[in-house]
Design a protein around this motif. Sequence first.
Motif, PDB file in Angstrom:
ATOM      1  N   ARG A 534      -3.936   2.666   2.795  1.00  0.00           N
ATOM      2  CA  ARG A 534      -3.265   1.831   1.784  1.00  0.00           C
ATOM      3  C   ARG A 534      -2.986   0.409   2.250  1.00  0.00           C
ATOM      4  O   ARG A 534      -3.111  -0.532   1.473  1.00  0.00           O
ATOM      5  CB  ARG A 534      -1.978   2.498   1.296  1.00  0.00           C
ATOM      6  CG  ARG A 534      -0.904   2.684   2.368  1.00  0.00           C
ATOM      7  CD  ARG A 534       0.215   3.533   1.785  1.00  0.00           C
ATOM      8  NE  ARG A 534       1.305   3.719   2.718  1.00  0.00           N
ATOM      9  CZ  ARG A 534       1.301   4.608   3.718  1.00  0.00           C
ATOM     10  NH1 ARG A 534       0.228   5.384   3.901  1.00  0.00           N
ATOM     11  NH2 ARG A 534       2.320   4.723   4.517  1.00  0.00           N
ATOM     12  N   HIS A 535      -2.636   0.251   3.518  1.00  0.00           N
ATOM     13  CA  HIS A 535      -2.304  -1.106   3.957  1.00  0.00           C
ATOM     14  C   HIS A 535      -3.529  -2.011   3.936  1.00  0.00           C
ATOM     15  O   HIS A 535      -3.462  -3.170   3.515  1.00  0.00           O
ATOM     16  CB  HIS A 535      -1.675  -1.075   5.351  1.00  0.00           C
ATOM     17  CG  HIS A 535      -0.307  -0.473   5.327  1.00  0.00           C
ATOM     18  ND1 HIS A 535       0.328   0.024   6.427  1.00  0.00           N
ATOM     19  CD2 HIS A 535       0.555  -0.273   4.301  1.00  0.00           C
ATOM     20  CE1 HIS A 535       1.511   0.502   6.082  1.00  0.00           C
ATOM     21  NE2 HIS A 535       1.668   0.332   4.797  1.00  0.00           N
ATOM     22  N   ALA A 536      -4.648  -1.451   4.392  1.00  0.00           N
ATOM     23  CA  ALA A 536      -5.869  -2.258   4.412  1.00  0.00           C
ATOM     24  C   ALA A 536      -6.326  -2.568   2.988  1.00  0.00           C
ATOM     25  O   ALA A 536      -6.789  -3.672   2.689  1.00  0.00           O
ATOM     26  CB  ALA A 536      -6.965  -1.519   5.174  1.00  0.00           C
ATOM     27  N   ILE A 537      -6.179  -1.594   2.093  1.00  0.00           N
ATOM     28  CA  ILE A 537      -6.599  -1.828   0.699  1.00  0.00           C
ATOM     29  C   ILE A 537      -5.707  -2.889   0.065  1.00  0.00           C
ATOM     30  O   ILE A 537      -6.179  -3.798  -0.626  1.00  0.00           O
ATOM     31  CB  ILE A 537      -6.553  -0.514  -0.117  1.00  0.00           C
ATOM     32  CG1 ILE A 537      -7.523   0.507   0.471  1.00  0.00           C
ATOM     33  CG2 ILE A 537      -6.893  -0.790  -1.582  1.00  0.00           C
ATOM     34  CD1 ILE A 537      -7.449   1.889  -0.166  1.00  0.00           C
ATOM     35  N   ALA A 538      -4.401  -2.778   0.314  1.00  0.00           N
ATOM     36  CA  ALA A 538      -3.477  -3.767  -0.255  1.00  0.00           C
ATOM     37  C   ALA A 538      -3.811  -5.159   0.272  1.00  0.00           C
ATOM     38  O   ALA A 538      -3.750  -6.147  -0.461  1.00  0.00           O
ATOM     39  CB  ALA A 538      -2.036  -3.390   0.072  1.00  0.00           C
ATOM     40  N   ALA A 539      -4.185  -5.241   1.547  1.00  0.00           N
ATOM     41  CA  ALA A 539      -4.518  -6.545   2.124  1.00  0.00           C
ATOM     42  C   ALA A 539      -5.763  -7.117   1.456  1.00  0.00           C
ATOM     43  O   ALA A 539      -5.864  -8.317   1.200  1.00  0.00           O
ATOM     44  CB  ALA A 539      -4.729  -6.411   3.629  1.00  0.00           C
ATOM     45  N   THR A 540      -6.732  -6.256   1.138  1.00  0.00           N
ATOM     46  CA  THR A 540      -7.927  -6.716   0.432  1.00  0.00           C
ATOM     47  C   THR A 540      -7.542  -7.256  -0.939  1.00  0.00           C
ATOM     48  O   THR A 540      -8.000  -8.325  -1.361  1.00  0.00           O
ATOM     49  CB  THR A 540      -8.930  -5.549   0.268  1.00  0.00           C
ATOM     50  OG1 THR A 540      -9.199  -5.023   1.558  1.00  0.00           O
ATOM     51  CG2 THR A 540     -10.208  -6.017  -0.387  1.00  0.00           C
ATOM     52  N   ALA A 541      -6.679  -6.493  -1.620  1.00  0.00           N
ATOM     53  CA  ALA A 541      -6.257  -6.922  -2.963  1.00  0.00           C
ATOM     54  C   ALA A 541      -5.574  -8.290  -2.884  1.00  0.00           C
ATOM     55  O   ALA A 541      -5.812  -9.170  -3.714  1.00  0.00           O
ATOM     56  CB  ALA A 541      -5.317  -5.885  -3.575  1.00  0.00           C
ATOM     57  N   GLN A 542      -4.749  -8.464  -1.868  1.00  0.00           N
ATOM     58  CA  GLN A 542      -4.036  -9.738  -1.733  1.00  0.00           C
ATOM     59  C   GLN A 542      -4.990 -10.892  -1.422  1.00  0.00           C
ATOM     60  O   GLN A 542      -4.843 -11.991  -1.951  1.00  0.00           O
ATOM     61  CB  GLN A 542      -2.963  -9.640  -0.651  1.00  0.00           C
ATOM     62  CG  GLN A 542      -1.698  -8.989  -1.182  1.00  0.00           C
ATOM     63  CD  GLN A 542      -0.741  -8.547  -0.074  1.00  0.00           C
ATOM     64  OE1 GLN A 542      -0.941  -8.880   1.101  1.00  0.00           O
ATOM     65  NE2 GLN A 542       0.284  -7.809  -0.441  1.00  0.00           N
ATOM     66  N   ALA A 543      -5.956 -10.609  -0.584  1.00  0.00           N
ATOM     67  CA  ALA A 543      -6.919 -11.658  -0.239  1.00  0.00           C
ATOM     68  C   ALA A 543      -7.720 -12.071  -1.465  1.00  0.00           C
ATOM     69  O   ALA A 543      -7.949 -13.259  -1.711  1.00  0.00           O
ATOM     70  CB  ALA A 543      -7.849 -11.171   0.868  1.00  0.00           C
ATOM     71  N   LEU A 544      -8.116 -11.078  -2.267  1.00  0.00           N
ATOM     72  CA  LEU A 544      -8.864 -11.399  -3.490  1.00  0.00           C
ATOM     73  C   LEU A 544      -8.010 -12.224  -4.443  1.00  0.00           C
ATOM     74  O   LEU A 544      -8.490 -13.161  -5.082  1.00  0.00           O
ATOM     75  CB  LEU A 544      -9.310 -10.102  -4.185  1.00  0.00           C
ATOM     76  CG  LEU A 544     -10.433  -9.333  -3.492  1.00  0.00           C
ATOM     77  CD1 LEU A 544     -10.573  -7.932  -4.089  1.00  0.00           C
ATOM     78  CD2 LEU A 544     -11.757 -10.084  -3.618  1.00  0.00           C
ATOM     79  N   ALA A 545      -6.724 -11.869  -4.533  1.00  0.00           N
ATOM     80  CA  ALA A 545      -5.827 -12.605  -5.421  1.00  0.00           C
ATOM     81  C   ALA A 545      -5.718 -14.055  -4.962  1.00  0.00           C
ATOM     82  O   ALA A 545      -5.759 -14.990  -5.769  1.00  0.00           O
ATOM     83  CB  ALA A 545      -4.452 -11.942  -5.456  1.00  0.00           C
TER      84      ALA A 545
END
Length: 864
Positions: A534-545
Amino acid sequence: MMTQYLALKAEAGDCMLFYRMGDFFELFFDDAKQAAQILDIALTSRGEHLGVPIPMCGVPVHSAEGYLARLIKAGCRVAIAEQIESPEQAKTRGGSKALVARDIVRFVTAGTLTEEALLEPRRANLLVALCAVRGQIGIAACDISTGRMELEECSADRVGAALARLGASEVVAPEDWTDAPLDAIARPARDFASDKGEAGLKEIHGVGTLDGFGLFTRAMLAAAGGLVAYLHHVGRGKLPLLLPPVARAREAHLAMDEATRASLEILVASGGTRRGSLVEAVDRCVTGAGARQLADDLSAPLTDRKGIEERLALVAWLHDDALLRGDLRAVLRGLPDLGRALGRIVAGRGSPRDLGQLRDGLSEARRIHDHLAKTADRPDLLEALLPYLTGHGALTDLYARALVPSPPTERGQGGYIAEGYDAALDELRRISGDARRAIAALEAKYRDQTGIAALKVRHNGVLGYFIEVPAGRADALMAPDSGFTHRQTMAGAVRFNALALHEEASRIAEAGGHALAAEESHFEDLVARAVAARHAIAATAQALARIDVAAGQAERAAEGGWCRPAIVDEAVLDIEGGRHPVVEAALAAGGRGGGDRFVANDCHLIPQDRLWLVGGPNMGGKSTFLRQNALIVLLAQAGGFVPAARATVGLVDRLFSRVGASDNLARGRSTFMVEMVETAAILAQASERSFVILDEVGRGTSTYDGLALAWAVVEAVHGSNRCRCLFATHYHELTRLAQSCEALSLHHVRAREWKGELVLLHEVADGPADRSYGLAVAKLAGVPAPVVARARAVLDRLEKTRAESGGLAAGLGDLPLFAAAMEHQEEVVDALRERLFALDIDALTPREAIDLLYELKREAQSLS
Ligand code: ADP
């Protein structure tokens, strides 16, 4: 049943209770009355309680989400009581009359939503916990739809500003805290303990110390404790996605209080909607997550040059390469909302579709990475973000193999695990597929056998598979040796079963049951893998944002001819051809024949000329000019381009915007008091690094007080605060201040009378306004000609008298600066002296003596 209901209702507290009965959620008593009204559904009754019929209403389970959304919007909180066993289980447990056991499985509240249908895609949904620890206020804010969590601490007088920035959907606070915000939900005081908060966070993140996440004060941790306890409560023990907490440092962000935010209409316009707000005029993001990040950026602009420059460099890079930007935005546009899908999955409310969204979002992230990695001269921020876009190969490969291309939102029917992923599952599906084909074959066979062409094999939820023939032809099948058994007689048809059909149907049912169970266990496994990552996925989502925000800002700049601001440390604000993005857009959209053009204006504030007094007629564009400059500062420090031909922005620590009370009627508490309280805050807080806009301050009271106050405020802002300031006023008398305040200069919005009509040029020019255009404005506004003529006569008379007496502000120019302040100081000194003389030292205990010393020292300090 009522006993069970009442027990659950007691547990639900002040929440509405949705009580599951079969395919409906039922509401009773006052809940029913309230819900029926809000939802506009029929209010009925059921049975009696204490001799009175019980009001009742209900909503179907399958469409409950829509109803929930409306209740939450209306400010309700809802407890969901589900049946936690089947009717059969109840019967085996307690006999035929046993009541199905029910329990509250979840509370649905505005701040704890994860459902796509209940959330606004472009707005964060924050839950905030507040508490006071030794005079400091701890604030824990969390968007459980994405897991983002922030902790901060502030003094009691800054709570309003912090809450205004956060714009929370729901606030919780300890029940024994008397200063809690009025709309806060009271929670047990024991939840708000720093040791509990710390232990809770450590447990959630599986760490022995929080030091790795940042430095947290006791107040922050106590608020976090209250937040986590509340999440436990609403989730009935199951916690949603929570990412490691981030400590928000006060100085890291441009400070703006509640009044400033409201008057700049950053996220919501004065009407209470996004329409007409700054964010609406700026937002060109193509993803919901990007729009949420942009809103966050605009509500908390940065104060460090490095952070701002990093963002600006990425915007500039994307601005200069239109082709790349177009491609990038096209890919981003197709992205699912990764962060929110993950939020639902971790909260245990995920669907196969959410897993599909992770698969698609993560593989698109990878594509974006590969595309960007081929480019040259990448800015630092992009370089830092790129690694977060990859690294999910194993997960996406697995999901690609495991899931069908478009998985459903419901798990109940299965069918979401792809063919070829699990041989046993494929076999089960083959069996039921064979059986289905066999049943189709049976239909043909039975038609032949009976000679009834209208015979059909059908299926429903109650009977399963059955044979149906028209009533008139049923006799043949009724015969005892026909091989058919009668099931049901309908108005026009009769239904039968047959052994072969029954066997095939059982094969389908059995294989289907096994297949569902197999899919379910795969689902759990796939969910567990997402949770682990989850942490890595959330970081991806944040980077895309973040990338979407930069691309959107670049797009906006290209569209509107905006420029990259130069950020400097000196206290200057140098803007050429500045525009107000909202007014400009409104003009362009509104007018006839392509709309009116916005007139761009310059603003040059430097330490030696830091206060501009802007005069000129009403409707001349003073407010617009003031605000556009404040917005340019805000946009620049948020790391975006600005609506100007050229801009140099000296970093601002606090931004203040005030509008005189009479402009403020819409806020419903238009009192002169409010205006003064807000002005007092500026005088107390603005520093040399601040930027202040004051629009017609002092007009909430009679002419003389208003003028006197405006006068004193200008003097103080100029002499004590020494901040950059734009001050709009219609008091012509204030122009005399230019003589005594060396860093103040006079400006006005130009107007011209042409053939007896007033023409507002909306152009800011140097020098004082030559006259007041009040009457011309009145005429422009349609005040009847005789009234305007009469007013002109009255005005002439007044001006004559005024000229004879030397004018309203005669003599004010000679007032020493801060005479009033010096008077106050003398008063304090006198009071101190009197206290010391009256003091009986021998009568004091040592403790009292030391307290007194502290007090005297404090008073003496207030003099400096
Ligand atoms: P004031 O504060 O002087 O009363 P406002 O700033 O409220 O005036 O402006 C009044 C109206 O004039 C705005 O609603 C807008 O339509 C128009 N206006 C203001 N500034 C400009 C400008 N620079 N260019 C074009 N129109 C403008």
